[in-house]
Every structure is written in C-alpha cells, then in structure tokens.
Design a protein around this motif. Structure first.
Motif, mmCIF file in Angstrom:
data_model
loop_
_atom_site.group_PDB
_atom_site.id
_atom_site.type_symbol
_atom_site.label_atom_id
_atom_site.label_comp_id
_atom_site.label_asym_id
_atom_site.label_seq_id
_atom_site.Cartn_x
_atom_site.Cartn_y
_atom_site.Cartn_z
ATOM 1 N N LEU A 47 -2.688 -1.971 -1.301
ATOM 2 C CA LEU A 47 -2.631 -1.347 0.087
ATOM 3 C C LEU A 47 -2.924 -3.411 0.321
ATOM 4 O O LEU A 47 -4.016 -3.207 -0.026
ATOM 5 N N ILE A 48 -2.058 -4.476 0.722
ATOM 6 C CA ILE A 48 -2.462 -5.106 1.720
ATOM 7 C C ILE A 48 -2.513 -5.076 3.117
ATOM 8 O O ILE A 48 -1.014 -4.296 3.877
ATOM 9 N N THR A 49 -3.605 -4.991 3.933
ATOM 10 C CA THR A 49 -3.441 -5.406 4.833
ATOM 11 C C THR A 49 -3.546 -6.665 6.251
ATOM 12 O O THR A 49 -3.827 -7.875 5.117
ATOM 13 N N GLY A 50 -3.240 -6.750 7.593
ATOM 14 C CA GLY A 50 -3.567 -8.709 7.820
ATOM 15 C C GLY A 50 -3.371 -8.113 9.162
ATOM 16 O O GLY A 50 -2.307 -7.379 9.461
ATOM 17 N N GLU A 51 -3.913 -8.632 10.365
ATOM 18 C CA GLU A 51 -3.514 -9.062 11.688
ATOM 19 C C GLU A 51 -2.200 -9.553 11.551
ATOM 20 O O GLU A 51 -1.391 -9.831 10.748
ATOM 21 N N VAL A 52 -1.196 -9.501 13.318
ATOM 22 C CA VAL A 52 -0.231 -9.507 13.423
ATOM 23 C C VAL A 52 0.472 -10.833 12.812
ATOM 24 O O VAL A 52 -0.480 -11.439 13.286
ATOM 25 N N GLY A 53 1.110 -12.118 11.942
ATOM 26 C CA GLY A 53 0.824 -13.086 11.787
ATOM 27 C C GLY A 53 0.349 -13.324 10.849
ATOM 28 O O GLY A 53 0.000 -14.623 11.031
ATOM 29 N N ALA A 54 -0.621 -13.102 10.573
ATOM 30 C CA ALA A 54 -1.609 -13.741 9.415
ATOM 31 C C ALA A 54 -1.381 -14.074 7.984
ATOM 32 O O ALA A 54 -1.770 -14.312 7.133
ATOM 33 N N GLY A 55 0.327 -13.933 7.266
ATOM 34 C CA GLY A 55 0.981 -13.981 6.921
ATOM 35 C C GLY A 55 1.042 -13.097 5.516
ATOM 36 O O GLY A 55 1.672 -13.256 3.739
ATOM 37 N N LYS A 56 1.032 -11.789 5.657
ATOM 38 C CA LYS A 56 1.712 -10.559 4.460
ATOM 39 C C LYS A 56 2.773 -10.634 4.004
ATOM 40 O O LYS A 56 2.871 -10.879 2.716
ATOM 41 N N THR A 57 4.215 -10.672 4.964
ATOM 42 C CA THR A 57 5.619 -11.043 4.410
ATOM 43 C C THR A 57 5.405 -12.579 3.269
ATOM 44 O O THR A 57 6.435 -12.228 2.671
ATOM 45 N N THR A 58 5.034 -13.212 3.981
ATOM 46 C CA THR A 58 4.871 -14.480 3.502
ATOM 47 C C THR A 58 4.265 -14.460 1.519
ATOM 48 O O THR A 58 4.607 -14.535 0.631
ATOM 49 N N LEU A 59 3.545 -13.638 1.816
ATOM 50 C CA LEU A 59 2.490 -13.425 0.961
ATOM 51 C C LEU A 59 3.373 -12.342 -0.036
ATOM 52 O O LEU A 59 3.443 -12.499 -1.192
ATOM 53 N N CYS A 60 4.151 -12.039 0.524
ATOM 54 C CA CYS A 60 5.040 -10.337 -0.431
ATOM 55 C C CYS A 60 6.036 -11.073 -1.267
ATOM 56 O O CYS A 60 6.010 -11.234 -2.828
ATOM 57 N N VAL A 73 11.531 -4.869 -8.730
ATOM 58 C CA VAL A 73 11.141 -4.524 -7.870
ATOM 59 C C VAL A 73 11.840 -3.938 -6.745
ATOM 60 O O VAL A 73 13.051 -4.603 -6.643
ATOM 61 N N ALA A 74 11.868 -3.000 -6.292
ATOM 62 C CA ALA A 74 12.514 -2.822 -5.048
ATOM 63 C C ALA A 74 11.396 -3.562 -3.324
ATOM 64 O O ALA A 74 10.375 -2.819 -3.611
ATOM 65 N N PHE A 75 11.817 -4.264 -2.722
ATOM 66 C CA PHE A 75 11.921 -4.448 -2.077
ATOM 67 C C PHE A 75 12.584 -3.814 -0.426
ATOM 68 O O PHE A 75 13.499 -4.136 0.121
ATOM 69 N N VAL A 76 11.172 -3.034 0.025
ATOM 70 C CA VAL A 76 11.869 -2.347 1.797
ATOM 71 C C VAL A 76 11.494 -2.862 2.889
ATOM 72 O O VAL A 76 10.220 -3.002 3.085
ATOM 73 N N LEU A 77 12.027 -3.797 3.659
ATOM 74 C CA LEU A 77 12.208 -4.298 4.496
ATOM 75 C C LEU A 77 11.559 -3.476 5.519
ATOM 76 O O LEU A 77 11.272 -3.767 7.381
ATOM 77 N N ASN A 78 12.960 -2.502 5.909
ATOM 78 C CA ASN A 78 13.085 -1.533 7.017
ATOM 79 C C ASN A 78 12.081 -0.225 7.426
ATOM 80 O O ASN A 78 12.546 0.656 6.197
ATOM 81 N N SER A 79 11.436 -0.123 7.552
ATOM 82 C CA SER A 79 10.477 0.364 7.758
ATOM 83 C C SER A 79 10.602 1.632 8.674
ATOM 84 O O SER A 79 9.893 2.858 8.155
ATOM 85 N N TYR A 80 11.282 2.149 9.472
ATOM 86 C CA TYR A 80 12.086 2.564 10.108
ATOM 87 C C TYR A 80 12.625 3.601 9.603
ATOM 88 O O TYR A 80 13.641 4.405 10.082
ATOM 89 N N ILE A 90 14.950 2.976 -2.238
ATOM 90 C CA ILE A 90 14.612 2.495 -3.038
ATOM 91 C C ILE A 90 15.232 2.544 -4.375
ATOM 92 O O ILE A 90 15.221 1.636 -5.509
ATOM 93 N N ASN A 91 15.964 3.205 -3.894
ATOM 94 C CA ASN A 91 16.806 3.532 -5.465
ATOM 95 C C ASN A 91 18.184 2.137 -5.565
ATOM 96 O O ASN A 91 18.254 1.866 -6.391
ATOM 97 N N ASN A 123 8.318 -2.799 -16.227
ATOM 98 C CA ASN A 123 7.337 -1.945 -15.203
ATOM 99 C C ASN A 123 7.804 -1.883 -14.244
ATOM 100 O O ASN A 123 9.109 -2.945 -13.913
ATOM 101 N N VAL A 124 8.040 -1.073 -12.825
ATOM 102 C CA VAL A 124 8.692 -1.593 -11.583
ATOM 103 C C VAL A 124 7.461 -0.893 -10.616
ATOM 104 O O VAL A 124 7.004 -0.656 -10.592
ATOM 105 N N VAL A 125 7.745 -2.062 -9.706
ATOM 106 C CA VAL A 125 6.807 -1.853 -8.327
ATOM 107 C C VAL A 125 7.870 -1.957 -6.953
ATOM 108 O O VAL A 125 9.588 -2.187 -6.963
ATOM 109 N N VAL A 126 7.757 -1.515 -6.799
ATOM 110 C CA VAL A 126 8.191 -1.038 -5.121
ATOM 111 C C VAL A 126 7.586 -1.652 -3.673
ATOM 112 O O VAL A 126 6.058 -1.185 -4.273
#
Length: 572
Positions: A47-60, A73-80, A90-91, A123-126
């Motif tokens: 789990l990685i958390t942080g304020e809006v604009g703290a750089g989480k997506t850049t970190l990803c 790696v499966a990178f899911v950007l649409n969380s809705y 994911i598949n 290894n497999v990462v989501v």
C-alpha cells in the motif's frame, strides 16, 4: 512557448507523470525501497498513500521503469471498475486471451497464467492507481485474488496506490480482512521547503536549463507557502511563473512574478460565490470598517464644500499672522548673529592658540561583532546531554558559533557520535524517545534548529539560543518544517534497511535489543529469520509504526530509544 527563451529542451513543469523527472527525495527513495522489497519478497499486498499531487503516479512510473525483464506487470489506471471489470482489465493488461463471461472463469484464467509464470521463475505484479475510488465489492475481489498462492509464497503481488481517504476506507469493518493482509505500507508526505527548492532545480536541470534561471529566496518562499510542498501545485505555479517571466522578458524569477502567476491560477471569483461571501459573517466584519471609512470621507467632503468660504477666510487670517511672526523672527535672528560675530572676534586668538597645541582625534565607530549562529546553543546542549567532554564542547562552540551553517555531522564525529537525519513527523520522533534537533521556521522564514530535550505530558522542553522554555506539542508541530537530526552513540547508516535474508552484525544487534525487550526468543546469530521478522512486526505495532517487518531507520531509532540499560538520554 517559453522553452526557446530560457534555453530549455523540454517543459520542466509538465503535469504528466514522467519518471524521467522523478526527484529522488528521501521520501521517494524510501517509498521505492518499500515497493521494491515488497515485490521481490513476494509480500502479496503493498500500500502506497499520499496527498493529491504528492507524486504517487510518477512514483509508479518510476517503479515500472525499474522492473526487470523477469516481471510481468498489469497497470490499472481506471479505478472506477466493478469486480468483473477489474478482473478483465488485469487479464487484458497481462496479455491473457480471454473468452470468460463470469468472474470465476476470469480468476481461473488468471490462476493458470500465474502458475505458468511461476514455473518459469517469473513474478507477476498488479499496480492499481487511485484505489480510493474502487467500490467495496471490487476491493473484496482483490482480497480474494491474494488466495492465489502456493504453499510457500504468493503468486500475485498487488500494489494499491491511493489518497489518504483510502486508509479510512480500509479501516472500515467490512474491509478488515483486506487491511490485515497488507504487509508493506508507506505514506508519501509533501516536500519540505529545502526539498522543494532542490526539486525545482532538479526539474530545470533535467529539462536542459543552461541559461541560469534564478528563483529569488522570496519567490521560493511564496511558492512553498502556496503549494505546501505538494509537487503538482509546485509545477503549476512554476509553469505559470516562467510564462509570466517570458512575457516580461526576464530570466530572474522574483516575488512579483510568482504573485502574478498565483493570481492567474486562482482566477476571478464567480458572482454567485461573491454573493454568498457578501452575506457571510466574515465578509461583513472585514468590510464594515472599510465602508464606514468611505462614508466618513464622503461626509467630510460635503462639509468642506458647504463651509469652504468660512474656511478660506480663516486660512487668510491665519496666513497673515504667520507672515508677521516670520518677519519678527528674521529681524531678531539678524541681531543675534551680529552679537555673536563680536564675541567671536574677541575670543578668536586664544582659542586658535589652544587648538594649535591640541591633537584632534576623530573617534572611530566600533566594529560590529558577527552574530551567533541561531542553532549553536541547541547543538552544544545536545552534546552536554550526551556527556561530551567540557573542553571539547567549548572548542566546538568557539570554532563554529559565528559560522553561517553548522557542520552537524562533523561536530558529531568529533564528539564520537553518529549523526542521523530523519524526515519523520513529530509523533514518530516521540516514539524514538531520544533528544532531537528539530528544524523550525520562524516568522521571518529563517531556518534554524531547536533542541527537543524532554517531554512532560503534552508539554515539550525545548532549547534555543535564548535558553530553555516549555511549549505545547501542537505549537511545536506548527513551526516544525520536517527535518530532524539525532545524535547516537552507535555507528548508524540511515540509508540501510534490514529484512528477511539480511545478515550481519547489525542484524545481531537488532536481535540483542529485541531479546532485551522480550519480543524475540530465538538465536542471536545475525540472520534475519521469519521469527525475527515477526518480533519486529510486533514491536512496530506496539510503537505505532508501520508493521511491515522491515527495520528501516525509524524502526532502528525506536529500538535504540526503547533500551533503558544503556547510557543514552531519553525524552521521557
């Protein structure tokens, strides 16, 4: 638009999460270390958390660029997404050709794919961004995916990235099972003022700046005050400021340019918003004096117009009186000058003779002494707490008292101590239970250190250049700007972390401390076993630290501060 003017190869403050621009701050390095460890050690949920604009997506993005070829790696950007849709996403991202029409069929296809990758030692990462938007049903489906495992390890590593609201969601009773399965956690805090200035310089350098773009100190302070150290807001302000500088044909970024950019960012207030503010208590209280003043001024103008003739006559009479007084004064002054000349003629010779024998010495103004460094007294007091030799303390004080900056590491080494810098918050620093130098900012934005010496309830005893004083912890948190320095009577490498598979003398020291604290009952063999990891997790949980079983600098300091049979001073 302004790239050619400033000699830039690309826009330094774009909002797109480009890992090429990732600023390697202490916080981002720690976050990457946690991510890398969690994936390599196959910990399941991270789990990685942080304020809006703290750089989480850049970190990803930076994490993806560092993944070796042995990781899918499966990178899911649409969380809705609902539970079925996220399995589909994911598949598809893993390249699984699917004909499934139900969740069970999708999970079976994924499980078959994971077993194939396991046989090939892959290894497999989501990686899922903006997880705070996921419905409960989808989060529960992710928990079910963690059941895809062998007898010894997880087949799938799930990295959840989200805003602080995600922590509240995970703490709900409905998701307690998922929350318990998250073994590696990290919260990405905003940048402090020092990091923000380095962040701006870093992005300009990466963008190819060679024209000497200079931000004045007041401009940087204004950017920090407005952005609160959040990288995205820093980018927006800097981008608009460079645009304003380009329009003004200036390469030196001043406070005026930053204020202009911020004004443009904020824009004009909607009429409806102004209407709401008009009827608010705050609006009326702020403007009652303003409108009273305007009304008074108008009344004075009306009265002045009405009585202008009488006032003019009064002024004429007063002017005549002043002219008569002036003529009398000038006549008297002429008479006094004549009398003074007669006296000077009579006394000129004796005075000249005396002046010829007297050497006139013009007094020189004293050379102002350089003021003491505002952090010198707290540092000397910290050395005193560690029982450093008085002669050595006096030597350090004399040598460094008037220097602009104190070499804290050099001072520590000369006293036989180790300097450790921490970016933890006040609450975490209290867990360490060790005296600590806190970097604070006063009303003039001057950065300096004060010594947090003792804690008595909710009151802190701090030392500055004016001596000791008591201050409430809430007030101390307001002036603390994020950097802290501790002195330790042990050899400490703040960048080193310890986790299962680590070995060596430091692991043996960790085992020894946990044995003293009754958290560990195994062998003191210098090997980071699963039982040692369990003891570390229990210790971290009791101390309010992230229970990930990893001994980073925060956990190590908490261990040192918990031992009461050594000679190190304690806060409580």
């Amino acid at each position: 638009m302004y790239k050619d003017f400033f000699g830039l190869k690309e826009n330094p403050f774009d909002l797109t999460p480009d890992s090429h621009f990732l600023f390697p701050s202490k916080k981002h390095q720690e976050a990457l270390a946690h991510l890398t460890y969690g994936i390599e050690a196959r910990k399941g949920f991270i789990l990685i958390t942080g304020e809006v604009g703290a750089g989480k997506t850049t970190l990803c993005r930076a994490l993806l660029s560092r993944m070796n070829t042995n990781t899918e790696v499966a990178f899911v950007l649409n969380s809705y997404l609902n539970a079925f849709e996220i399995l589909q996403a994911i598949n598809e991202d893993l390249g699984i050709k699917s004909k499934a029409k139900s969740k069970k069929e999708l999970v079976d296809e994924l499980n078959e794919f994971l077993l194939e990758q396991k046989q090939r030692s892959r290894n497999v990462v989501v990686l899922i961004d903006e997880c705070q938007n996921l419905p409960f049903e989808t989060l529960e489906q992710l928990r079910m995916l963690s059941n895809l495992e062998t007898e010894k390890e997880k087949l799938l590593q799930i990295v959840m990235v989200g805003q602080p609201e995600l922590l509240e969601i995970l703490n709900t009773p409905e998701l307690r099972q998922l929350n318990q399965r998250i073994t590696v956690r990290y919260h990405l805090y905003p940048l402090d003022y020092h990091e923000m200035t380095e962040y701006i310089e870093h992005r300009l350098k990466v963008a190819g700046s060679e024209s000497g773009i200079e931000f004045t100190p007041t401009a940087l302070k204004r950017i920090f005050k407005y952005s609160r150290g959040i990288p995205r807001i820093v980018n927006v302000v800097c981008d608009n400021t460079l645009l304003a500088a380009y329009v003004s044909e200036k390469k030196k970024i001043t406070l005026q340019l930053v204020n202009k950019a911020i004004k443009e960012i904020q824009g004009k207030k909607p009429l409806k918003q102004l209407e709401n503010r008009f009827f608010s208590l705050r609006f009326s209280l702020k403007r009652v004096f303003k409108y009273s003043f305007i009304g008074s001024a108008l009344l004075i103008i009306v009265l002045f117009t009405a009585y202008f003739k009488d006032l003019k006559d009064s002024i004429s009479t007063y002017s005549g009186t002043l002219q008569n007084m002036r003529r009398m004064y000038e006549s008297t002054l002429v008479q006094l000058n004549a009398e003074q000349q007669k006296v000077n003629i009579l006394q000129s010779r004796p005075i000249e003779a005396q002046l010829g024998q007297v050497q006139v010495i013009t007094p020189q103004p004293p050379t102002p002494s350089k003021p003491d460094n505002p952090s010198i007294e707290p540092v000397i007091k910290l050395l005193d707490i560690w029982n450093v030799n008085p002669q050595l303390k006096e030597s350090i004080y004399t040598k460094y008292r008037t220097q602009d900056s104190l070499p804290l590491e050099k001072i520590a080494l000369s006293a036989g101590l180790s300097r450790v810098e921490s970016w933890a918050d006040i609450d975490t620093l209290l867990i360490f239970n060790l005296p600590v130098l806190l970097e604070v900012s006063d009303s003039q934005f001057i950065r300096k250190y004060v010594l947090l010496k003792k804690i008595n309830g909710d009151q802190a005893v701090v030392v500055n250049n004016d001596g000791e004083k008591n201050i409430g912890l809430p007030e101390l948190k307001k002036i603390f700007i994020g950097s802290a320095v501790l002195y330790i009577n042990k050899v400490v490498n703040s960048d080193e972390i310890f986790y299962p598979t680590s070995e060596g003398v430091m692991v043996e020291q960790i085992q020894e401390i946990l044995l003293k604290l009754a958290y560990y009952r195994g062998k003191k063999d210098g090997k980071y076993s699963e039982s040692l990891a369990g003891a570390v997790k229990k210790f971290q949980s009791d101390k309010g630290l992230n229970p990930d079983g990893i001994v980073d600098i925060n956990t190590l300091l908490a261990l040192y501060g918990s031992v009461h049979d050594d000679n190190s001073p304690k806060l409580r």
